[in-house]
Design a protein around this motif. Structure first.
Motif, PDB file in Angstrom:
ATOM      1  N   SER A  19      35.980 -48.972  75.124  1.00  0.00           N
ATOM      2  CA  SER A  19      35.149 -49.736  74.198  1.00  0.00           C
ATOM      3  C   SER A  19      35.486 -51.216  74.240  1.00  0.00           C
ATOM      4  O   SER A  19      34.626 -52.063  74.100  1.00  0.00           O
ATOM      5  N   SER A  20      36.747 -51.544  74.467  1.00  0.00           N
ATOM      6  CA  SER A  20      37.122 -52.947  74.553  1.00  0.00           C
ATOM      7  C   SER A  20      36.702 -53.551  75.887  1.00  0.00           C
ATOM      8  O   SER A  20      36.484 -54.754  75.986  1.00  0.00           O
ATOM      9  N   LEU A  21      36.564 -52.732  76.902  1.00  0.00           N
ATOM     10  CA  LEU A  21      36.151 -53.231  78.204  1.00  0.00           C
ATOM     11  C   LEU A  21      34.724 -53.761  78.182  1.00  0.00           C
ATOM     12  O   LEU A  21      34.405 -54.731  78.859  1.00  0.00           O
ATOM     13  N   SER A  22      33.868 -53.134  77.423  1.00  0.00           N
ATOM     14  CA  SER A  22      32.460 -53.521  77.427  1.00  0.00           C
ATOM     15  C   SER A  22      32.242 -54.907  76.832  1.00  0.00           C
ATOM     16  O   SER A  22      31.240 -55.543  77.099  1.00  0.00           O
ATOM     17  N   ALA A  23      33.172 -55.410  76.053  1.00  0.00           N
ATOM     18  CA  ALA A  23      33.001 -56.711  75.421  1.00  0.00           C
ATOM     19  C   ALA A  23      33.590 -57.851  76.240  1.00  0.00           C
ATOM     20  O   ALA A  23      33.473 -59.002  75.872  1.00  0.00           O
ATOM     21  N   LYS A  24      34.202 -57.564  77.378  1.00  0.00           N
ATOM     22  CA  LYS A  24      34.878 -58.590  78.156  1.00  0.00           C
ATOM     23  C   LYS A  24      34.084 -58.939  79.402  1.00  0.00           C
ATOM     24  O   LYS A  24      33.330 -58.120  79.913  1.00  0.00           O
ATOM     25  N   PRO A  25      34.313 -60.149  79.941  1.00  0.00           N
ATOM     26  CA  PRO A  25      33.688 -60.493  81.216  1.00  0.00           C
ATOM     27  C   PRO A  25      34.171 -59.560  82.319  1.00  0.00           C
ATOM     28  O   PRO A  25      35.208 -58.914  82.193  1.00  0.00           O
ATOM     29  N   ASN A  26      33.443 -59.544  83.409  1.00  0.00           N
ATOM     30  CA  ASN A  26      33.712 -58.603  84.500  1.00  0.00           C
ATOM     31  C   ASN A  26      35.132 -58.683  85.059  1.00  0.00           C
ATOM     32  O   ASN A  26      35.778 -57.664  85.258  1.00  0.00           O
ATOM     33  N   ASP A  27      35.639 -59.880  85.350  1.00  0.00           N
ATOM     34  CA  ASP A  27      36.984 -60.015  85.914  1.00  0.00           C
ATOM     35  C   ASP A  27      38.047 -59.519  84.947  1.00  0.00           C
ATOM     36  O   ASP A  27      38.987 -58.839  85.346  1.00  0.00           O
ATOM     37  N   ALA A  28      37.914 -59.882  83.685  1.00  0.00           N
ATOM     38  CA  ALA A  28      38.883 -59.428  82.686  1.00  0.00           C
ATOM     39  C   ALA A  28      38.832 -57.914  82.557  1.00  0.00           C
ATOM     40  O   ALA A  28      39.863 -57.259  82.388  1.00  0.00           O
ATOM     41  N   ARG A  29      37.637 -57.356  82.644  1.00  0.00           N
ATOM     42  CA  ARG A  29      37.473 -55.906  82.566  1.00  0.00           C
ATOM     43  C   ARG A  29      38.181 -55.229  83.737  1.00  0.00           C
ATOM     44  O   ARG A  29      38.852 -54.218  83.563  1.00  0.00           O
ATOM     45  N   LYS A  30      38.042 -55.798  84.935  1.00  0.00           N
ATOM     46  CA  LYS A  30      38.698 -55.234  86.117  1.00  0.00           C
ATOM     47  C   LYS A  30      40.212 -55.304  85.976  1.00  0.00           C
ATOM     48  O   LYS A  30      40.921 -54.361  86.332  1.00  0.00           O
ATOM     49  N   ASN A  31      40.721 -56.427  85.470  1.00  0.00           N
ATOM     50  CA  ASN A  31      42.163 -56.579  85.284  1.00  0.00           C
ATOM     51  C   ASN A  31      42.690 -55.588  84.255  1.00  0.00           C
ATOM     52  O   ASN A  31      43.757 -55.007  84.441  1.00  0.00           O
ATOM     53  N   THR A  32      41.953 -55.399  83.179  1.00  0.00           N
ATOM     54  CA  THR A  32      42.351 -54.450  82.151  1.00  0.00           C
ATOM     55  C   THR A  32      42.349 -53.038  82.728  1.00  0.00           C
ATOM     56  O   THR A  32      43.264 -52.256  82.479  1.00  0.00           O
ATOM     57  N   ARG A  33      41.342 -52.731  83.515  1.00  0.00           N
ATOM     58  CA  ARG A  33      41.236 -51.404  84.127  1.00  0.00           C
ATOM     59  C   ARG A  33      42.397 -51.163  85.096  1.00  0.00           C
ATOM     60  O   ARG A  33      42.989 -50.087  85.125  1.00  0.00           O
ATOM     61  N   ARG A  34      42.730 -52.204  85.896  1.00  0.00           N
ATOM     62  CA  ARG A  34      43.854 -52.069  86.835  1.00  0.00           C
ATOM     63  C   ARG A  34      45.157 -51.820  86.088  1.00  0.00           C
ATOM     64  O   ARG A  34      45.953 -50.978  86.480  1.00  0.00           O
ATOM     65  N   ALA A  35      45.369 -52.576  85.015  1.00  0.00           N
ATOM     66  CA  ALA A  35      46.597 -52.419  84.223  1.00  0.00           C
ATOM     67  C   ALA A  35      46.648 -51.015  83.620  1.00  0.00           C
ATOM     68  O   ALA A  35      47.696 -50.372  83.604  1.00  0.00           O
ATOM     69  N   TRP A  36      45.508 -50.549  83.130  1.00  0.00           N
ATOM     70  CA  TRP A  36      45.439 -49.199  82.565  1.00  0.00           C
ATOM     71  C   TRP A  36      45.750 -48.159  83.638  1.00  0.00           C
ATOM     72  O   TRP A  36      46.485 -47.198  83.387  1.00  0.00           O
ATOM     73  N   ASN A  37      45.203 -48.342  84.846  1.00  0.00           N
ATOM     74  CA  ASN A  37      45.460 -47.402  85.947  1.00  0.00           C
ATOM     75  C   ASN A  37      46.939 -47.358  86.303  1.00  0.00           C
ATOM     76  O   ASN A  37      47.490 -46.285  86.545  1.00  0.00           O
ATOM     77  N   VAL A  38      47.572 -48.523  86.323  1.00  0.00           N
ATOM     78  CA  VAL A  38      49.012 -48.585  86.629  1.00  0.00           C
ATOM     79  C   VAL A  38      49.795 -47.840  85.548  1.00  0.00           C
ATOM     80  O   VAL A  38      50.703 -47.060  85.842  1.00  0.00           O
ATOM     81  N   GLU A  39      49.429 -48.075  84.305  1.00  0.00           N
ATOM     82  CA  GLU A  39      50.125 -47.411  83.205  1.00  0.00           C
ATOM     83  C   GLU A  39      49.908 -45.896  83.245  1.00  0.00           C
ATOM     84  O   GLU A  39      50.849 -45.124  83.042  1.00  0.00           O
ATOM     85  N   MET A  40      48.695 -45.475  83.513  1.00  0.00           N
ATOM     86  CA  MET A  40      48.416 -44.039  83.601  1.00  0.00           C
ATOM     87  C   MET A  40      49.181 -43.410  84.761  1.00  0.00           C
ATOM     88  O   MET A  40      49.665 -42.285  84.652  1.00  0.00           O
ATOM     89  N   GLN A  41      49.288 -44.137  85.858  1.00  0.00           N
ATOM     90  CA  GLN A  41      50.037 -43.626  87.004  1.00  0.00           C
ATOM     91  C   GLN A  41      51.501 -43.411  86.637  1.00  0.00           C
ATOM     92  O   GLN A  41      52.102 -42.413  87.007  1.00  0.00           O
ATOM     93  N   THR A  42      52.038 -44.338  85.865  1.00  0.00           N
ATOM     94  CA  THR A  42      53.427 -44.215  85.411  1.00  0.00           C
ATOM     95  C   THR A  42      53.584 -43.002  84.498  1.00  0.00           C
ATOM     96  O   THR A  42      54.534 -42.228  84.637  1.00  0.00           O
TER      97      THR A  42
END
Length: 165
Positions: A19-42
């Motif tokens: 839900s927070s991703l939809s309110a952000k610009p595309n680059d910020a959304r990608k960075n947030t998604r990458r960080a989330w993926n790294v955290e989920m991988q951990t």
């Protein structure tokens, strides 16, 4: 108990981050998604290490290798998704060749994933005991089941709260 709290926390993140991703610009959304993926991988590798009862050395070596494998699997999946999305974006302008290419990519995905997993299997044999290696797939499925169960529970509770408002 700590494990369930940790998984619960991850699942809360699963519901909040989109839900927070939809309110952000595309680059910020990608960075947030990458960080989330790294955290989920951990979270996932920690879960697997605990389920497989890995030693500290095994965990370190396994986590690095598992992350590398997951990266390759993700890359193959993303490549396939891009091809399919391109055809969908073309809509009625898509040609038979476009459809063939997307269909072939879709059908080949599982084979590519299997080849990647098979390649890493031989490397896991150098890190894990035969019993741990045997239990790996089961532990991965358990992780997914627990994650989905918690996610479903959170969504159910959210719907109940919404109805009460």
């Amino acid at each position: 108990m700590k494990r369930f709290y940790f998984i619960y926390l991850v699942l809360v993140m699963l519901t909040i981050v989109p839900s927070s991703l939809s309110a952000k610009p595309n680059d910020a959304r990608k960075n947030t998604r990458r960080a989330w993926n790294v955290e989920m991988q951990t979270v996932k590798t920690d879960y697997l290490a605990k389920k497989l009862d890995l030693t500290a050395e095994q965990k370190e070596r396994f986590s690095a290798l598992y992350s590398k494998m997951e990266g390759e699997l993700s890359s193959v999946s993303n490549d396939t998704r891009k091809i399919i999305d391109e055809v969908k974006a073309k809509g009625k302008a898509a040609t038979d060749a476009d459809y063939r290419k997307a269909a072939a990519a879709s059908f080949e995905l599982k084979g590519k994933e299997a080849a990647i997993e098979k390649k890493y299997f031989t490397q896991y044999e150098k890190i894990l005991t035969p019993a741990q290696l045997f239990s790996l797939k089961d532990a991965e499925m358990q992780f997914t089941k627990e994650l989905m169960k918690k996610h479903s529970s959170i969504r159910k509770n959210a719907r109940k709260q919404k109805k009460l408002q």
